[in-house]
Motif scaffolding. Structure first.
Motif, PDB file in Angstrom:
ATOM      1  N   LYS A   1       5.242 -47.369  33.421  1.00 30.06           N
ATOM      2  CA  LYS A   1       5.112 -45.914  33.266  1.00 30.06           C
ATOM      3  C   LYS A   1       6.468 -45.225  33.141  1.00 30.06           C
ATOM      4  O   LYS A   1       6.531 -44.002  33.081  1.00 30.06           O
TER       5      LYS A   1
ATOM      6  N   ARG B   1      16.798 -49.826  41.987  1.00 28.04           N
ATOM      7  CA  ARG B   1      18.127 -49.885  41.381  1.00 28.04           C
ATOM      8  C   ARG B   1      18.948 -50.897  42.173  1.00 28.04           C
ATOM      9  O   ARG B   1      18.868 -50.944  43.404  1.00 28.04           O
TER      10      ARG B   1
ATOM     11  N   ASP C   1      17.934 -44.546  45.371  1.00 24.35           N
ATOM     12  CA  ASP C   1      17.157 -43.677  44.478  1.00 24.35           C
ATOM     13  C   ASP C   1      16.085 -44.500  43.770  1.00 24.35           C
ATOM     14  O   ASP C   1      16.380 -45.568  43.206  1.00 24.35           O
ATOM     15  N   PHE C   2      14.900 -43.993  43.741  1.00 21.15           N
ATOM     16  CA  PHE C   2      13.812 -44.664  43.050  1.00 21.15           C
ATOM     17  C   PHE C   2      12.739 -43.626  42.740  1.00 21.15           C
ATOM     18  O   PHE C   2      12.772 -42.492  43.235  1.00 21.15           O
TER      19      PHE C   2
ATOM     20  N   ASP D   1      12.122 -41.953  40.107  1.00 28.34           N
ATOM     21  CA  ASP D   1      12.363 -41.006  39.016  1.00 28.34           C
ATOM     22  C   ASP D   1      12.003 -41.641  37.675  1.00 28.34           C
ATOM     23  O   ASP D   1      11.991 -42.875  37.526  1.00 28.34           O
ATOM     24  N   VAL D   2      11.725 -40.793  36.719  1.00 29.24           N
ATOM     25  CA  VAL D   2      11.320 -41.258  35.394  1.00 29.24           C
ATOM     26  C   VAL D   2      12.550 -41.340  34.494  1.00 29.24           C
ATOM     27  O   VAL D   2      13.294 -40.363  34.351  1.00 29.24           O
TER      28      VAL D   2
ATOM     29  N   SER E   1      12.130 -42.946  31.413  1.00 27.51           N
ATOM     30  CA  SER E   1      11.674 -43.067  30.025  1.00 27.51           C
ATOM     31  C   SER E   1      12.097 -41.811  29.274  1.00 27.51           C
ATOM     32  O   SER E   1      12.223 -40.727  29.852  1.00 27.51           O
TER      33      SER E   1
END
Lengths: 228, 585
Positions: free
Chosen positions: B119, B125, B132-133, B135-136, B138
């Protein structure tokens, strides 16, 4: 997920009777592939050897618009979410004069500007979780919103004469509620322009759902390839 | 003198040629040096592009291998099905994949990795912003391509740092085969990377640096190069095909402080290109620019012993040739003039052959000849005055005794020289000699003698001769007197006083017969003596006439003349008498 990021609020709640338009866009079997990157790296991209690559997610760049004879007296407010490195929906439609609010849901401040009219959006960055509002003035125009620090970040606003707008999901389903009964024309926007097909007449009944399944031909996406 | 002069001309010409060569010679060499430098930098630029491309391939292979690992596939497969991502899931993913990433060594070891579910959400990371995790991400072309199944590389920038990034799809290979996400691996552009690239370019001795617009990113050598010329050069690179930048670009001069460098720039691809990312290859500019630069570049090894020997021999030969020619050219005319002067001294020539001498020597010869001519004219003038005093020689006489005869050179005025063609010097120096050298018309002596009163000046000769008559007037200037009869040099002026006065005896002998001519001479003599204030006491006609007779007879016997003419004149303030033999015509 992206679909929920774009919200259109119908302000004309005083309609006594209204119908719902439900449909599914029938996509052609040969969907266009993802375009080649505008700024390639040292190596030309290549496909993985395990399974075929995914075609372009065309529905993410589609907007279904139902236009009648009357222009909206009070255009609804539109929220456009900026998620991460892209807009939640790359293309939105908004009625002329509607209030469009960009909400920055990413962790990076963005400085957005409309290429066609640099004064459309007030200058200055949009901080994380911050909003920025603008009003597209005239129907028929298209505004390309970009960030000079992130050239890949591109969103388009299509200004229309209606408030009845829907964004199909990955399978092409869409639904528009609270449409007054009457005769309308259905148009589909893809990325940079209207899909090349005759406008479809839609008769909305006073109550209940009206089904329509617009079918796109193999050449529907010709000449309207997505542009970053 | 021509050779001497041409020698100086040749020296000047040789110096001019040498100077021209010295100034021009470095130019082709400098041009060749610049061409070589251009080729060197072009090669270095192209090699850098090849090395970066090869490194991109290697990174893609590493990323693909990493994306195929079971730890990554399982973690992203599980995350893609989750509605929300939480810290526990992030840690569960981070630990095994982190160990896997740490196992890579050498140049392939990435500086960061990002695991993304299908998605577009960041599941974890590694080695960068690890907390941090969710977040988008794409939307970025590389991520979208990787999620769609493509393998590709890109160049990202963040906070002034540049990363070579590569993305690969994560595919669940267990049925049903499906995409479950993507991994992004990044390698930071560092000084070590630039130094490694420069080391690979050691054959062309070139440095490498990476820039992001006006910002320095990394360099193999810490130099503060001037960005402006490089950015200006980038503006000329407008084509879309950046792989040809090294071919179409030209070297440019850049400075780092007081040091001059020659650089070549080329754009970097990917997202960073939009932000003005580029790399430069540069080398210190060769010093040999122009004549002085060439001299500065000369080393001891350039001056080999053989070269010095050849140069020395050539120098000595040229020096000997020059000295020889100068000696010949400076001594020969002097020797010629010397020879001519010796001939003149030996009376083998009457004049210096001034035509044979050129330049200053010719001028010397002309000056000498002019002086000879002047002496001749003076002598001629003196004779003319004598003739005026003595009057013309009577017809048939032997001519007047020339008191200056013994003092004049063989070539006498009025002689051969006077009638010779005028020397060139006469014309050059506007000497009146040409007029004098013209044929002189004979002077018609007056038919009747006209006694001329003696001048009153004591030192001037006094014409007291009764016969023959003297010309009534002095001949015009420049006109020589008519040719004189051949005169004899056997007679001398008579010394009468001592004989006549010293031998005078009072109450002398009987009165001799009086010769009217002698009496006339006697009277003139007495008169002149008186006019000169001399004592005439004791001077008698008898003694006087005897002396005259004796001298007349001696002279007639010596010269064979018909008669002798006596002339009274004043010499040194005293009366004097001279005898002149008269020959028949």
């Amino acid at each position: 997920m992206r679909d929920v990021l774009v919200a259109a609020t119908v302000m004309a709640s005083g309609v006594a009777s209204a119908g719902t338009l439900v449909g599914k866009i029938e996509l052609p079997s040969n969907l266009p592939a993802r375009p080649k990157p505008v700024e390639p790296g040292f190596v030309e991209r290549y496909e993985n050897p395990v399974t075929p690559v995914r075609p372009l997610a065309v529905t993410q760049r589609m907007v279904v618009v139902v236009e009648g004879d009357e222009k909206p007296a009070a255009p609804p407010r539109v929220q456009w979410n900026l998620v991460g490195e892209s807009f939640g929906h790359p293309v939105i439609a908004a009625a002329a004069g509607a209030e469009v609010t960009i909400v920055n849901q990413s962790k990076t401040a963005r400085t957005l500007v409309a290429k066609e009219d640099p004064k459309l959006i007030d200058p200055g960055p949009i901080n994380p979780s911050g909003p920025k509002t603008f009003h597209p003035p005239e129907a028929g125009k298209v505004y390309t919103i970009t960030d000079k620090d992130a050239p890949y970040l591109v969103g388009r606003v299509v200004v229309v004469n209606t408030q009845y707008i829907a964004y199909p999901d990955e399978s092409g389903h869409f639904e528009i509620e609270n449409i007054p009964p009457g005769s309308y024309k259905l148009k589909i926007w893809f990325d940079t322009g209207w899909i090349n097909r005759p406008d479809e007449d839609v008769n909305i009944s006073a109550k209940g759902k009206t089904d329509i399944n617009p079918k796109l031909g193999a050449d529907a996406f010709a000449g309207s390839a997505p542009k970053k | 003198m021509f050779l001497s002069k041409i020698w100086f001309f040749l020296i000047a010409l040789a110096a001019a040629v040498a100077l021209t060569i010295a100034l021009v010679m470095p130019r082709p060499a400098q041009r060749q040096l610049e061409n070589e430098e251009h080729a060197r930098l072009t090669t270095a630029c192209s090699v850098i592009d090849i090395l970066l491309t090869d490194a991109a391939h290697d990174r893609l292979m590493f990323t693909q291998t990493f994306a195929r690992s079971a730890e990554v596939v399982n973690a992203l497969d599980a995350a893609s099905g989750a509605k929300e991502l939480d810290a526990n899931r992030m840690k569960q993913v981070r630990e095994p994949t982190g160990k896997l990433l740490a196992s890579s060594k050498g140049g392939a070891a990435p500086d960061f990795a990002i695991l993304i579910d299908k998605k577009g959400r960041v599941v974890s990371r590694l080695k960068i912003d690890e907390d941090d995790f969710g977040d988008v991400v794409s939307g970025r072309p590389l991520v979208d391509d990787a999620l769609a199944g493509y393998l590709r590389d890109d160049l990202w920038t963040q906070n002034g740092t540049m990363y070579f990034v590569s993305g690969a799809p994560v595919i669940r290979t267990n049925p049903p085969i499906d995409y479950v996400g993507a991994v992004i691996v990044g390698h930071k552009v560092t000084n070590d990377l630039a130094a490694d690239l420069s080391h690979r370019l050691s054959a062309v001795d070139t440095q490498v640096a990476f820039y992001l617009g006006n910002d320095d990113v990394a360099a193999s050598k810490p130099l503060a190069l001037d960005h402006k010329p490089m950015l200006d050069a980038l503006k000329n690179l407008t084509g879309g095909d950046i792989s040809r930048d090294c071919e179409v670009n030209k070297p440019l001069a850049v400075n780092a402080g007081s040091d001059a460098y020659t650089a070549m720039v080329a754009r970097l691809p990917g997202e960073a290109r939009e932000r003005g990312a580029y790399y430069a290859v540069f080398a210190k500019t060769a010093q040999s620019r122009g004549f002085m630069g060439t001299l500065d570049a000369v080393r001891k090894s350039d001056l080999s012993f053989k070269i010095l020997i050849v140069v020395g021999i050539v120098f000595l030969l040229v020096l000997a040739l020059g000295i020889g020619l100068m000696w010949i050219e400076s001594d020969r005319p002097l020797r010629a003039l010397q020879t001519d002067a010796v001939k003149l001294a030996k009376n083998e020539a009457e004049r210096l052959a001034e035509d044979k001498h050129g330049g200053k020597y010719g001028s010397i010869a002309r000056s000498v000849n002019i002086h000879i001519d002047k002496l001749g004219r003076d002598a001629k003038s003196a004779r003319t005055n004598l003739d005026q005093l003595l009057g013309p020689a009577p017809e048939g006489s032997l001519g007047t005794i020339d008191l200056l005869a013994g003092a004049l050179p063989a070539s006498r005025p009025g002689g051969a020289v006077a009638t010779a063609a005028p020397p060139p010097s006469d014309f050059k120096f506007h000497d009146p000699a040409p007029a004098m050298a013209a044929p002189r018309p004979p002077v018609q002596r007056p038919p009747t003698p006209v006694p001329t009163p003696a001048p009153q000046r004591p030192s001037a000769p006094v014409r007291m001769t009764p016969t023959p008559p003297i010309p009534a007037a002095t001949p015009p200037r420049g006109v020589a007197p008519p040719p004189q009869p051949q005169t004899s040099n056997s007679t001398q002026p008579l010394s009468l006083d001592d004989d006549i006065l010293g031998g005078a005896q009072p109450g002398g002998s009987t009165e001799p017969e009086v010769n009217p001519y002698f009496k006339q001479v006697y009277d003139q003599f007495v008169s002149v003596k008186k006019s000169c204030g001399e004592n005439t006491a004791g001077l008698t006609y008898q003694k006087f006439s005897e002396k005259l007779i004796k001298n007349r007879d001696d002279l007639m016997s010596k010269t064979g003349c018909r008669e002798v003419r006596f002339t009274v004149y004043v010499k040194d303030g005293k009366a004097a008498l001279k005898a002149t033999p008269v020959k028949d015509d």
